[in-house]
Design a protein around this motif. Structure first.
Motif, short mmCIF file in Angstrom:
data_model
loop_
_atom_site.label_atom_id
_atom_site.label_comp_id
_atom_site.label_asym_id
_atom_site.label_seq_id
_atom_site.Cartn_x
_atom_site.Cartn_y
_atom_site.Cartn_z
N MET A 150 -4.15 -68.14 40.58
CA MET A 150 -3.56 -67.05 41.34
C MET A 150 -2.33 -66.45 40.67
O MET A 150 -2.16 -65.23 40.66
N ASN A 151 -1.46 -67.29 40.12
CA ASN A 151 -0.14 -66.82 39.71
C ASN A 151 0.12 -66.88 38.21
O ASN A 151 1.14 -66.34 37.76
N GLN A 152 -0.72 -67.52 37.42
CA GLN A 152 -0.42 -67.71 36.01
C GLN A 152 -1.66 -67.47 35.18
O GLN A 152 -2.78 -67.36 35.69
N ARG A 153 -1.41 -67.39 33.87
CA ARG A 153 -2.49 -67.31 32.90
C ARG A 153 -2.59 -68.66 32.19
O ARG A 153 -1.58 -69.29 31.91
N VAL A 154 -3.80 -69.08 31.88
CA VAL A 154 -4.03 -70.39 31.28
C VAL A 154 -4.54 -70.20 29.87
O VAL A 154 -5.34 -69.29 29.60
N GLY A 155 -4.07 -71.04 28.95
CA GLY A 155 -4.50 -70.94 27.57
C GLY A 155 -4.47 -72.28 26.88
O GLY A 155 -4.06 -73.30 27.46
N LEU A 156 -4.92 -72.31 25.64
CA LEU A 156 -4.93 -73.51 24.81
C LEU A 156 -3.79 -73.44 23.80
O LEU A 156 -3.42 -72.36 23.33
N ALA A 157 -3.26 -74.60 23.46
CA ALA A 157 -2.16 -74.67 22.50
C ALA A 157 -2.29 -75.95 21.69
O ALA A 157 -2.74 -76.99 22.21
N TRP A 158 -1.90 -75.87 20.43
CA TRP A 158 -1.83 -77.05 19.56
C TRP A 158 -0.42 -77.61 19.63
O TRP A 158 0.56 -76.87 19.49
N LYS A 159 -0.32 -78.90 19.83
CA LYS A 159 1.00 -79.55 19.94
C LYS A 159 1.19 -80.53 18.81
O LYS A 159 0.29 -81.32 18.49
N ARG A 160 2.37 -80.49 18.20
CA ARG A 160 2.77 -81.48 17.19
C ARG A 160 4.24 -81.79 17.42
O ARG A 160 5.09 -80.91 17.22
N TYR A 161 4.53 -82.97 17.84
CA TYR A 161 5.87 -83.43 18.20
C TYR A 161 6.45 -82.53 19.27
O TYR A 161 5.96 -82.49 20.40
N ASP A 162 7.49 -81.73 18.97
CA ASP A 162 8.10 -80.86 19.98
C ASP A 162 7.72 -79.40 19.78
O ASP A 162 8.37 -78.51 20.32
#
Length: 1056
Positions: A526-538
């Protein structure tokens, strides 16, 4: 979330894929405080009027129904009283904390009669008012204004028009400050409150706020000349390629002096060269696409097909460096970290080449070869009759080479091959991070790597991990004909483009099936957009653009990164003050002012006051200023027109243009963009015009920021006050009056406009800085001065708290990681660079730090902050303040020094250089060691082996213990240029292009095989360097386009 009633290829549709309507509204609105000087209009009215006419002019005649007591007078509209409107966001309750005690410069009330209202009964009545304006009266007699007049400009002689207006009337008793509807209040109703009125020679000229913006320039049109492309490519280009064209640039590509143009082929296909897709070249392109798709299949099936010998499979221009080591065998995971234990020597420095991968001919040892060319004329098929060979060739096979991602930050690829006396190490740096990952995955496929049948997607918000099976599901069959192969290849490309969305949908479905996560999914939906992200440490790297369309290559990052499902967060628009009161980001402000101060803070020269007319505009916490000749003020709600369809005169435009008006391309009503709501009666053409206006407004802001000469940091302003005589020694020799003409046109120069022995206290105000200097500015009249003061106070208060919250967030992320990993700050400096993926699986990354605003261009400034620059190899580092905007990196001075080197207090930061990111390359980390030359060799007796001493910056108490190579990145740009004859669109493709007629054209391109210039930048810490590298990499990818290359079929490789 699919925006209703909107073309999927439009600019607004793409922005709504990453942001909510409320966020677009808060980050795109602005307030213009005029007026526009007549002198400026005389010199720029034709270009300015023609540029903005299409986005403001409507062929529909506006009709009004007014009360009987409304006289035939010209009015000042849009100045609403605070008590008569409901704010669209919470007004800071401490709005007047910065006000000076005893200040009594409020506007007088000359009329108490009730102001009549008028209804707007035109075709736009369903639109909420997006723009409110204050119309000004010009050429009024200074001896006495007519009944009901206000803000009148004197007309005794041209020099007196810029003097103080004699009277101001009809201001709300409860609050004398002005409020611009659409900026300070909600868009409700279609009524215009007439706060002030005065006599007009034109009689009864009323202006609506122009809620509909017309235009012939479609937002999906091309910005530069190019070949036709599909709607899907246009859609992606508009989503991420947000250009900065100058005044006069049109969507059809006609521009005299393009500023940071966006290349036409940013959304490149699987093959990385740009040739006309007709005849033989179209077939070559199709074969290359099919070859790349087939390489994903098991090698045994590929060997059965013999049609690839000698043909181009993949090709791209990139930066190449060749190193050598005496060691015979390197680790299988050789990268920048493991390279610290390998002694290497550089055989060839960084140079730009054309890198081509082909299927080898008559070579049983390796099936593929990587060729390095110094020319842009490449043979389509290499065989025995080919006249000119590549400068260097590297065999690609399991027995001959290995590949790895050398830097997980900038995506540099390393290929190493055994030699007789050791090993050769080839470093490949494509222009964009997405292409670097794709080349890495491509070469790994050649060496036999196959993607996993399942992937793990982490959802950190709820602390769960999801397993997605077979994300690249496709039917495996052997095509019987070339047509079947082309169809299969195209289907594979189309499937790959929707893999990211499929992973998101399957992940959300899995979470939705559990009752524990139903509320979370509903809130995200309802309120946000969702996506994918690559994470490495911070660090977080959002999957968008090229990476989103080419997930097969992006999945190669899973070796060093974790794939996460997150809500797309943007840079905050609210902040808590020290009194724990929520402040909402105020609307930026812009307009013409006269500066009565030099950069050193001096006010006089030779006993006289000097002045400079400038155009001021705020972006984030900075008050930028430009020379009027380079300014582009926003168009008024409705541009005046003439019966003869000619451009009106400067006086006609100035006389009918409001003094103060709002710029609001995305008005919001009940959480939705008003011109996209279900009940809106606008036509598709009307929505297209609104979309055009939003796109052109974004371009205008980028141009103003790129052309700015300097800025004043509002966080360094202590107080905004009225003029205090005696605050400077210059006041003893300066009288009170108005000898400076506001409307005079000035030349395009950095020199002062002139000197005067008087200035008007009633129209001037001052900014008091932390260093004790005072900036004195003069507005058009008392009313506009008051508006400038009010809005600058709100901006200063908000951005002081916002900047303090930003640095506190950066500290809190590091503090949280220190606690999670049970390490100290000294160890964190090593972990951030050298830790493996499994060692930092418990680390925390903030999506607020790595937000989506820079990617989706919500704000004009992508990133800003202090950096140290070394322009040449043997130069020293100097401190700069850098501002990253789409397509450019702007460099501003931080200190002003005398000839002896002593620091001089100053009021603003001047621009010293601009780096165009169109043709540059970026690399970082340990690759910069050779460019540093002189590193920090300090010895810490308490920590032997560590060269970097602990450092602290007193302005924000940020600390760092990172080594120099961990905080540096390099921008490499070519120096030498050459001529290249590009292929013509209408050529036949049977042979060399240069023999196919006269349609080929010459253009200047970078010379391949030549060294360039490396500009070294040093951040304060490894964390800040990561921010800068990803942000600059995003802008480089935004500008990346097709290669300037000519493919020949007869073996000829003549350069021109």
């Amino acid at each position: 979330m699919e925006p209703p009633n909107l073309d999927p290829n439009s600019h607004t549709y793409q922005r709504l894929q990453h942001a909510t309507p409320e966020h677009l509204y808060l980050t795109s609105r602005r307030c213009f405080i005029g007026p526009i000087p007549e002198g400026w209009l005389k010199s720029h009215r034709k270009s300015w009027y023609g540029q903005h006419l299409s986005s403001t002019y409507s062929s529909k005649a506006a009709t009004f129904s007014a009360n009987e007591n409304v006289s035939n007078q010209r009015r000042i509209t849009g100045l609403k009283e605070h008590g008569r409107q409901k704010p669209s966001f919470k007004r800071p309750v401490d709005v007047d904390e910065i006000e000076d005690e005893g200040e009594d410069d409020d506007l007088e009330e000359d009329a108490t009669r009730e102001v009549p209202r008028i209804n707007v009964d035109n075709a736009e009545e369903e639109h909420p008012r997006t723009t409110d304006d204050t119309k000004r009266g010009r050429r009024k007699s200074r001896s006495g204004p007519s009944k009901g007049s206000s803000l009148g400009r004197s007309t005794a002689k041209p020099k007196e028009r810029g003097m103080l207006s004699p009277a101001v009337s009809t201001v709300a008793e409860e609050d004398s400050s002005l409020s611009i509807e659409g900026l300070d209040g909600a868009n409700q109703g279609n009524r215009l409150s007439l706060a002030e009125s005065h006599q007009s020679r034109n009689g009864g000229a009323l202006s609506s706020t122009g809620s509909e913006f017309t235009g012939a320039h479609a937002s999906t049109s091309s910005l530069i000349r190019r070949d036709a492309k599909s709607q899907e490519e246009e859609s992606q280009e508009r989503a991420y390629n947000l250009p900065i064209p100058p005044a006069g640039t049109t969507h059809d590509g006609s521009a005299d002096h393009p500023v940071a143009p966006i290349s036409s082929s940013t959304r490149k296909k699987s093959i990385h060269f740009n040739v006309p897709e007709d005849s033989t070249r179209g077939n070559l392109l199709s074969k290359a696409r099919m070859a790349q798709i087939e390489l994903r299949r098991p090698m045994s099936k590929l060997k059965r097909r013999g049609t690839l010998d000698g043909q181009i499979i993949k090709m791209e221009r990139m930066l190449v460096r060749l190193d050598a080591t005496v060691e015979k065998k390197l680790p299988n995971d050789f990268d920048e970290n493991s390279s610290q234990g390998v002694i290497t020597s550089t055989l060839e420095k960084w140079r730009e080449y054309m890198v081509v991968c082909r299927k080898t001919t008559n070579n049983d040892e390796a099936e593929f070869v990587l060729q390095i060319y110094k020319t842009r004329v490449i043979p389509a098929v290499e065989n025995a009759s080919t006249k000119k060979r590549a400068s260097r060739e590297i065999l690609i096979g399991k027995k001959h080479s290995n590949v790895n991602l050398f830097s997980p930050l900038d995506k540099t690829v390393v290929v190493w091959t055994p030699e007789k006396r050791g090993t050769h190490i080839l470093l490949l740096r494509p222009r964009t991070n997405a292409n670097g990952v794709e080349w890495y995955a491509f070469i790994r496929n050649i060496l036999g790597w196959q993607h996993s049948d399942e992937i793990q997607v982490n959802v950190p918000h709820v602390g769960v991990s999801l397993r997605i099976e077979d994300p690249f599901s496709e039917k495996d069959f052997e095509p019987e004909s070339e047509t079947d192969a082309q169809t299969a290849a195209q289907a594979a490309i189309e499937r790959e483009q929707v893999v990211a969305r499929d992973i998101i949908n399957r992940s959300l479905a899995m979470l939705q099936s559990s009752p524990n996560f139903t509320e979370l999914i509903d809130a995200w939906t309802m309120n946000q957009r969702v996506g994918l992200a690559w994470k490495r440490y911070d660090r977080l790297e959002w999957i968008h653009g090229q990476n989103e369309k080419k997930m097969y290559g992006s999945m190669a990052m899973i070796k060093s990164h974790e794939l996460e499902l997150r809500a797309k967060e943007h840079y905050p628009t609210t902040v808590e003050s020290q009194k724990e009161k929520e402040l909402t980001e105020p609307a930026p402000v812009e307009g013409f002012l006269i500066r009565l101060t030099s950069q050193k803070g001096a006010h006089q020269r030779m006993g006289k006051l000097f002045f400079k007319r400038l155009y001021f505009h705020t972006h984030d916490q900075f008050l930028f200023f430009s020379r009027p000749a380079r300014a582009d003020p926003p168009p008024p709600p409705i541009l005046p027109t003439t019966a003869s369809a000619e451009v009106p005169s400067a006086h006609q435009i100035a006389d009918k243009t409001p003094i103060i008006y709002a710029v609001n391309p995305y008005p919001v009503n009940d959480g939705e963009i008003s011109w996209l709501t279900e009940g809106h009666n606008g036509t598709p053409e009307a929505r297209r015009r609104h979309d055009d206006y939003a796109f052109e407004e974004m371009q205008r802001k980028f141009k103003n920021l790129s052309d700015a000469d300097g800025f004043i940091n509002l966080c360094n302003v202590v107080k905004v006050r009225k003029v205090h005589r005696g605050a400077t020694p210059a006041d003893d020799n300066v009288d009170e009056g108005s000898d400076v003409d506001f409307d005079m046109d000035v030349s395009d120069t950095m020199e002062d406009d002139g000197t005067t022995d008087e200035f008007d206290d009633q129209r001037s105000f001052e900014l008091v800085l932390k260093n004790g200097l005072v900036i004195r500015l003069q507005a058009f009249d008392k009313q506009t001065k008051k508006e400038w003061k009010k809005r600058l106070r709100h901006l200063i208060r908000y951005w002081k708290n916002r900047c303090a919250a930003d640095i506190e967030l950066l500290k809190s992320v590091r503090r949280q990681n220190l606690e999670e990993l049970q390490i100290d700050e000294e160890t964190e400096a090593i972990v951030g660079q050298f830790a493996r993926k499994w060692e930092v699986v418990k680390s925390y990354a903030s999506p607020e730090l790595y937000n989506m605003c820079g990617i989706s261009c919500c704000r004009t400034i992508h990133m800003s902050g202090p950096l140290y620059r070394k322009p040449r190899l043997h130069k020293l580092f100097t401190a700069l303040h850098c501002v990253l905007v789409p397509g450019k990196l702007l460099l501003y001075s931080t200190t002003l020094r005398s000839h002896s080197g002593k620091t001089i207090p100053h009021i603003h930061h001047e621009k010293i250089d601009v780096i165009d990111l169109k043709e540059v390359y970026l690399y970082s980390g340990l690759l910069t060691e050779n460019d540093l030359l002189y590193q920090n060799r300090s010895f810490d007796s308490n920590n032997p082996g560590h060269n970097a001493l602990p450092r602290m910056w007193l302005d924000d108490q940020w600390t760092s213990r990172d080594e120099d190579v961990m905080t540096c990145f390099v921008i490499w740009r070519p120096l030498n240029k050459g001529w290249f004859r590009s292929p013509g669109v209408g050529h036949e493709a049977s042979g060399d292009v240069e023999n196919q007629g006269t349609k080929a054209r010459l253009k200047r391109v970078s010379q391949l095989g030549a060294t360039g210039r490396s500009i070294v930048f040093k951040a304060r810490s490894r964390a800040e360097r990561d921010h800068w590298v990803l942000a600059i990499g995003t802008e480089i990818e935004r500008l990346a386009g097709g290669e300037d290359v000519r493919i020949t079929t007869d073996g000829s490789t003549s350069e021109s």
